[in-house]
Design a protein around this motif. Sequence first.
Motif, short mmCIF file in Angstrom:
data_model
loop_
_atom_site.label_atom_id
_atom_site.label_comp_id
_atom_site.label_asym_id
_atom_site.label_seq_id
_atom_site.Cartn_x
_atom_site.Cartn_y
_atom_site.Cartn_z
N LEU A 207 0.66 -1.03 0.38
CA LEU A 207 0.00 -0.34 0.02
C LEU A 207 1.54 1.05 -0.10
N LYS A 208 1.68 1.43 0.97
CA LYS A 208 2.77 2.13 0.90
C LYS A 208 3.39 2.23 -0.43
N GLN A 209 3.81 1.20 -1.28
CA GLN A 209 4.57 1.62 -2.10
C GLN A 209 3.48 1.65 -3.61
N LEU A 210 1.87 1.44 -3.60
CA LEU A 210 0.95 2.66 -4.24
C LEU A 210 1.33 3.34 -4.07
N ASP A 211 0.79 4.39 -2.94
CA ASP A 211 1.26 5.60 -2.88
C ASP A 211 2.26 5.81 -3.20
N SER A 212 3.16 5.73 -2.86
CA SER A 212 4.10 6.68 -3.86
C SER A 212 4.16 6.56 -5.28
N LEU A 213 3.56 5.39 -5.79
CA LEU A 213 3.65 5.51 -6.67
C LEU A 213 2.93 6.20 -7.80
N LYS A 214 1.21 6.50 -7.17
CA LYS A 214 0.46 7.31 -6.77
C LYS A 214 1.51 8.73 -7.44
N ALA A 215 2.06 9.11 -6.41
CA ALA A 215 2.42 10.32 -6.43
C ALA A 215 3.48 10.52 -7.34
N VAL A 216 4.61 9.57 -7.10
CA VAL A 216 4.89 10.02 -8.34
C VAL A 216 5.48 9.49 -9.90
N ASN A 217 4.05 9.04 -10.39
CA ASN A 217 3.31 9.08 -11.88
C ASN A 217 2.38 10.46 -11.75
N ALA A 218 1.29 11.05 -10.98
CA ALA A 218 0.64 12.05 -11.30
C ALA A 218 2.02 13.46 -11.61
N VAL A 219 2.83 13.00 -10.83
CA VAL A 219 3.27 14.33 -11.78
C VAL A 219 3.96 14.01 -12.62
N LYS A 220 4.39 12.93 -13.08
CA LYS A 220 4.97 12.75 -14.97
C LYS A 220 2.97 12.73 -14.82
N ILE A 221 2.57 11.82 -15.12
CA ILE A 221 0.84 12.22 -15.84
C ILE A 221 0.70 13.45 -16.02
#
Length: 366
Positions: A207-221
């Motif tokens: 879940l923590k990895q998911l939150d981190s991935l969402k934050a990183v990918n949100a910036v990229k998106i």
Amino acid sequence: MLKRFFILCSGVDTDIVNGCSNGEQNKYAGIGATVFFTAIMAFIASSYALFTVFDNVYTAVFFGLVWGFLIFNLDRFIVSTIKKRDNFLDEFIQATPRIALAIIIAIVISKPLEIKIFQKEIETVLLKEKNEMALANKKQVTNYFQSDVDKNKAEIDSLKSDIAKKEKEVNELYATYITEAEGTAGTKKLGKGPVYAEKRLKHDAQLKQLDSLKAVNAVKITEKENKAKTLQADLDKKVTDSQPIIDGFDGLMARINALNKLPWLPSFFIMLLFLAIETSPIIAKLLSPKGEYDFKQEDAEMGIKNVLAQNRYQSELQRKTDAEIYDKVYADIKEDRELYNYKKKGAMELLKLQSDGFVEKQKKSI
């Protein structure tokens, strides 16, 4: 005054035609009027054609005047150089190059006026062509940017897909430790035992990895979406910048091509009309019998030819007479003894001087 002006336009010899009958003068005044009004038509046609090129009234009128005067002089020359002969075939052969030139002039004059007469129909054809060009231009520009747009979209979809995959994985882990606690799967023991704790720990880590991935990918998106907007703006700007060029596609050549796409019969009849106007002075001269003016012109030319023939004969006779006289004079001189002795004496003195000079050169060289 008007009659004299039209007679001047016909290119005839005013000294001869003024001595002709009133009917003969009217004939050439009519020919001159045709030449004049053809030049007026040429001025109007060329001015309109040049206006579509330069978009300036004064420039179009100036060059239209030049073209009108050129056509006037050509027509006047064509009519004035056709002379009546005793054989119609000779007259027709003489007029053939002039008729060909008149046909070319008629076509050149009629084409711009056809464009003006059928202006509304031509505008319709041009509008259709402009719309087709605008669609084709937009498609071409879109194809130019399409690879970048598709690549950017694929990258956004990939980032979103990574998040979706991670969410699915977390949800599966969540379902695993929940069913373990409920005793419906796994060890099938009700309660939160060691297996539950292990699965819960694994879920929380993912879940923590998911939150981190969402934050990183949100910036990229966000960056990719901004890039997509920039690409779209560039595409729209490219289309907008090229639109004035398409809107300006209404020059002379475009209008001529548009005219050729219309039914040919009306345009053909207009060209025939100008062809008839342009060739009418020549045809009138060919079909009309020899008139008073033609006889007087022929008589004047015959007088000049006779004078030239007499002068040529007298010059040739004088040349022959002078040659015979000089031949006789030099023959008599050849037989003169006194002149012979005089020339012999001079020649001997010259030979003595040459001989003495040669001897002096030989002495100096020894």
